[in-house]
Design a protein around this motif. Sequence first.
Motif, short mmCIF file in Angstrom:
data_model
loop_
_atom_site.label_atom_id
_atom_site.label_comp_id
_atom_site.label_asym_id
_atom_site.label_seq_id
_atom_site.Cartn_x
_atom_site.Cartn_y
_atom_site.Cartn_z
N CYS A 1 12.00 9.26 -34.03
CA CYS A 1 10.85 9.13 -33.13
C CYS A 1 11.09 8.01 -32.10
CB CYS A 1 9.61 8.80 -33.98
SG CYS A 1 8.20 8.31 -32.98
N PRO A 2 10.88 8.29 -30.82
CA PRO A 2 11.12 7.25 -29.81
C PRO A 2 10.11 6.10 -29.88
CG PRO A 2 10.14 9.20 -28.79
CD PRO A 2 10.42 9.55 -30.22
N GLU B 1 17.09 -0.23 -41.40
CA GLU B 1 16.07 0.79 -41.15
C GLU B 1 16.66 1.82 -40.18
OE1 GLU B 1 12.41 -0.89 -39.78
OE2 GLU B 1 12.63 -2.55 -41.17
N ALA B 2 15.98 2.92 -40.02
CA ALA B 2 16.42 3.91 -39.03
C ALA B 2 16.45 3.23 -37.67
CB ALA B 2 15.43 5.05 -38.98
N PRO B 3 17.36 3.66 -36.79
CA PRO B 3 17.41 3.00 -35.48
C PRO B 3 16.04 3.04 -34.85
CG PRO B 3 18.61 5.08 -35.46
CD PRO B 3 18.26 4.79 -36.87
N LYS B 4 15.63 1.92 -34.30
CA LYS B 4 14.25 1.82 -33.82
C LYS B 4 14.09 2.40 -32.42
CE LYS B 4 11.59 -0.32 -36.81
NZ LYS B 4 11.82 0.61 -37.90
N GLN B 5 15.06 2.13 -31.56
CA GLN B 5 14.85 2.52 -30.18
C GLN B 5 16.17 2.92 -29.54
OE1 GLN B 5 13.30 -1.26 -29.38
NE2 GLN B 5 11.32 -0.49 -28.77
N SER B 6 16.09 3.82 -28.58
CA SER B 6 17.27 4.16 -27.81
C SER B 6 17.58 2.99 -26.89
CB SER B 6 17.00 5.39 -26.97
OG SER B 6 16.00 5.07 -26.04
N LYS B 7 18.78 3.03 -26.28
CA LYS B 7 19.15 1.97 -25.34
C LYS B 7 18.13 1.88 -24.22
CE LYS B 7 23.92 0.72 -25.04
NZ LYS B 7 25.20 1.30 -24.72
#
Length: 646
Positions: free
Chosen positions: A143-144, A523-529
Amino acid sequence: MSKYITTPIYYVNGEAHIGHAYTTFIADTMTRYEKLKGEDTYFLTGTDEHGQKIEESAAKNGKPTQEFADEISASFKNLWDEFEISYDRFIRTTDEEHKKGVQKAFEVMYSKGDIYKDFYEGHYCVSCETFFPETQLIDGEFCPDCGRSTSIVKEESYFFKLSKYEDALLKHYEQNPDFILPRSRANEVINFVKGGLRDLSVTRTSFSWGVKMPESMNDDKHVMYVWLDALMNYITALGYGKDDANMHYWPASAQFVGKDILRFHAIYWPAFLMSLDLPLPKTIGAHGWWTRDGEKMSKSKGNVISPKEVADAYGVENLRYFMLREVPFGQDGDFSQRAFIDRINSELSNDLGNLLNRIIGMSGKYSDYEISSADVEKYHKKELDAMNDVLDSLDSLMENLQTHRYLEELWKLFAIGNKAIEEHAPWVKMKEDKKEEALATVALVANILAKASIMLHPVMPRTTNIVADALNFEINNGSYRELVLDKKLLKLFNIKVVPPLFPRVEEPLMPEAPASQPNAPKEAPKQSKEAVTAKEKDNLIEIGQFFETSLKVGVIVEAQEVPKSKKLLKLQVDLGEGKNRQVVAGIKEFYSAESLLNTQVCVVANLKPAKLMGMMSEGMLLAAKDEEGLCLIRPEKPKKAGTPIG
Ligand code: MSP
């Protein structure tokens, strides 16, 4: 004209945290401010209780969903009651009346042709209760917004014709520049709408914990999308779909939300309202996010701040003041005990508290606690003019939600009062047998304090009532009109002795935040670049703002341990100013006093002095801290004391 002020309704999947308290404090302050001005004001808060997220949280806690929602909802309500939040209604989306109102709204939008049935297939984030197009997902899965894993959901759904309202929304933003405040936030909304709006799925069949479809639709496998249900609370609370009893308060004057839910409030909500033929709120005020000691708060890090714990330690009114003063509305803020304590000691205790003490002391000594304002204008025209200029500037700041500027400006009144005492030194006048002049200064300052208390009342209601009691007047619309709008002076003060308002705080009163665990499970990657860059953009500053900070090379010429303190060292630092500066630094755990002698450091040289454990600190050392410890930042090569950095 009446006013209507709202907070978001809080999800009942966990207890209240400091971010929830912040929105509530702002809305409460605004409500109290409008009431002070004599406006008929209605203030709504409450809880958002439907949806898969709540169903799942209840199951995790082994409780029936309604029972779980009842408990958490009650904990929010109890907390706001304990904090004396002046809401007129605490709505719950599980209230029967609310459900009926949502069904009514659905029927109206359907009969208008704005809702139709189709199929939806998409990536759904349960936590955010939102579908996302594949292009927005991080690594095609996450989720973004929250970084959690999404799942593909295909279901029959009713859709709201959001796309139909694209142009009307853009026109509204253009014609109403105060619709989204701060204005800097409007662009992201406008760009989103310009990017094209897709129709919005507004029902779900994959779970059942939600508002049922209206009977007239004869389609009971659907429940309402939680955001449709939740947003409607702002009108169902006023009796929409029932008796419209309080609908005269609509449209809202200010709806406060966090920046994460601005899109729902600035796009979906106005489109729903247009479909219902209802006017749009005047302002959606979007505030930033709070971090703790620079880190995002999360349950897994164990660093979530409980507002109850802070209020128990420091007092709820100090917390209100700190949160509203510390952060420009709309920007992210950081909660650190050090910053909080500094504000309590320097602004509340020194500037405000001491002023009251001085008035009590001088009035008692010079005229048995009775002070008349008869001679104030004769001796203090200059101060009265300065005071009135400040008072005149306050209203637009508050109405534009610039709470930090409002308080900053308001504090100028205490500066005028304290300066008048220093300059006119009533004790000297008394010795010189100029009692009339001495008492005029005391009366001037008592008037300044009275007016400042009225304007501070919305932020610190209890404290300012104590000040008013000490000065023997009442804070209400009448005194606001007389003393602030009509600029009159209080004729006579019968001063009462009250205990000091703000005891100084020497050491943090709560445990520090747990340090980040370098080896904690990822944790799951939080945010895209892109998302990270966008976030950083929020905090970008102009070069001029950077240069407001004066950084200088300093040489430590004396260093001592502060007895009884685990953290503090007292340093004398040469900044090339002729006289050394005293800096009290929290670095004792990492440096011994001797090891610092004659070493160079980088100093923030234009910080307001603050008292730490009773000692004045006139600067701050730059340091870097991570889980391995703290190190001071030093020039690579020796430089002369006072060399500017930047
Ligand atoms: N239920 C929805 C709102 C529906 S309104 C029709 C919701 N609830 S929430 O409990 O998750 O968040 C409520 C508010 O708290 C939001 O405005 C959100 O921005 C705010 N905050 C949550 N965490 C926060 C911080 N760490 N800092 C500041 N505010 C934050 O969203």
